[in-house]
Design a protein around this motif. Sequence first.
Motif, mmCIF file in Angstrom:
data_model
loop_
_atom_site.group_PDB
_atom_site.id
_atom_site.type_symbol
_atom_site.label_atom_id
_atom_site.label_comp_id
_atom_site.label_asym_id
_atom_site.label_seq_id
_atom_site.Cartn_x
_atom_site.Cartn_y
_atom_site.Cartn_z
ATOM 1 N N ALA A 85 45.910 23.485 28.574
ATOM 2 C CA ALA A 85 44.718 22.814 28.057
ATOM 3 C C ALA A 85 44.430 23.277 26.630
ATOM 4 O O ALA A 85 44.705 24.422 26.255
ATOM 5 N N LYS A 86 43.850 22.388 25.843
ATOM 6 C CA LYS A 86 43.592 22.684 24.428
ATOM 7 C C LYS A 86 42.714 23.912 24.262
ATOM 8 O O LYS A 86 43.004 24.790 23.445
ATOM 9 N N TRP A 87 41.614 24.005 25.050
ATOM 10 C CA TRP A 87 40.687 25.128 24.894
ATOM 11 C C TRP A 87 41.368 26.461 25.189
ATOM 12 O O TRP A 87 41.134 27.455 24.499
ATOM 13 N N PHE A 88 42.247 26.460 26.219
ATOM 14 C CA PHE A 88 42.932 27.700 26.597
ATOM 15 C C PHE A 88 43.912 28.126 25.505
ATOM 16 O O PHE A 88 43.990 29.298 25.131
ATOM 17 N N LYS A 89 44.662 27.155 24.985
ATOM 18 C CA LYS A 89 45.623 27.467 23.922
ATOM 19 C C LYS A 89 44.928 27.989 22.664
ATOM 20 O O LYS A 89 45.414 28.919 22.005
ATOM 21 N N GLN A 90 43.778 27.369 22.340
ATOM 22 C CA GLN A 90 43.054 27.814 21.142
ATOM 23 C C GLN A 90 42.515 29.233 21.316
ATOM 24 O O GLN A 90 42.636 30.061 20.414
#
Length: 342
Positions: free
Chosen positions: A125-130
Amino acid sequence: MAQFNPKQITQKLAQEALPPVLLIFGDEPQQKIELIDTIRRAAVSQGFSERQQLTVDSDFSWHQLTDATQTMSLFADKQYIELALPSGKPGTQGAKVLSELASKGLQDLVLLIHGNQVGKDVKNAKWFKQLSQIAWFCPIYELKGTQLNAWITDTAKQLGLQIDSDVIALIAEMSEGNLLATRQELEKLALIYPNQRLDLQQVQDAIVDQSRFNVFQFIDEVINGNIQKAVKILQRLESEGLEPNIILWSLINENRKLLACYSQLKQNGRINFPALRIWQTKQGMYQNALRRLDEQDLENMQYQLMQADSLLKSEVPQKPYVLLSHLAMLFVPLPVTQLSLY
């Protein structure tokens, strides 16, 4: 992504400053409790003297996290926030808030997010990667074998206990699957025998068998062909009153997976594990099982499982867990071609 195990993070905290974000996800509670306690102590020693705790539940609003990160205390200029995210999935609004926090950068703030084990969908997920770009990520898994023995040794040393390898093996066997119980037993031993070297008889007299298992552990042992361990788990599950149909359904499901694996291997020379929802950590187990089991074994297993399923749906045999033990033996395979279902 900077990924570490609990011991590595403990060692890093003794030498380094806390990162802006820590992501702690796993289903083993004792290790999680110990690691979060260690992080809290590190936060206090590094000037994060105040702690805010938030839990994402039905009453939670993501504005609470936003407000918490923007509100400075009158008595502290550093913030330490713990966010419990049980499901590991923040939803659309939560993902947006977490992505914004990651993009802005966190000044004088440490955010610890913890929850149950997460899969690839969350990690991608984008939030986790960021957040991972500025975080330490610690997945927490159940301890087994040498890792469990090492944890028992370290915990005993912290409590002032001296124990030999045979004592470690006994404690591991009697409390396997439940580190909370293992910790309690070690603390009890430390009270009874403070600062002593323990022998096997002392531990046998003092300890209580507190192993706790679940159907997933049973299935792992069955697929691995460890029939003695599988039967021990079955005995536990029976004592805890688990419905036999739940276990039988799990065996039927594993037989279907093995048949699908065998079919793909026969047709294509390879197995599409993701399509069968067999994750990487489990793939070796299934490959080993297919070396033990041939097509006739799997088909006989399927027949016996269907017979048992029909029986349990129509009536309850006198000893259903004996039947389940016999069915588990088919995964070894032991020479059980016909089962007495009554």
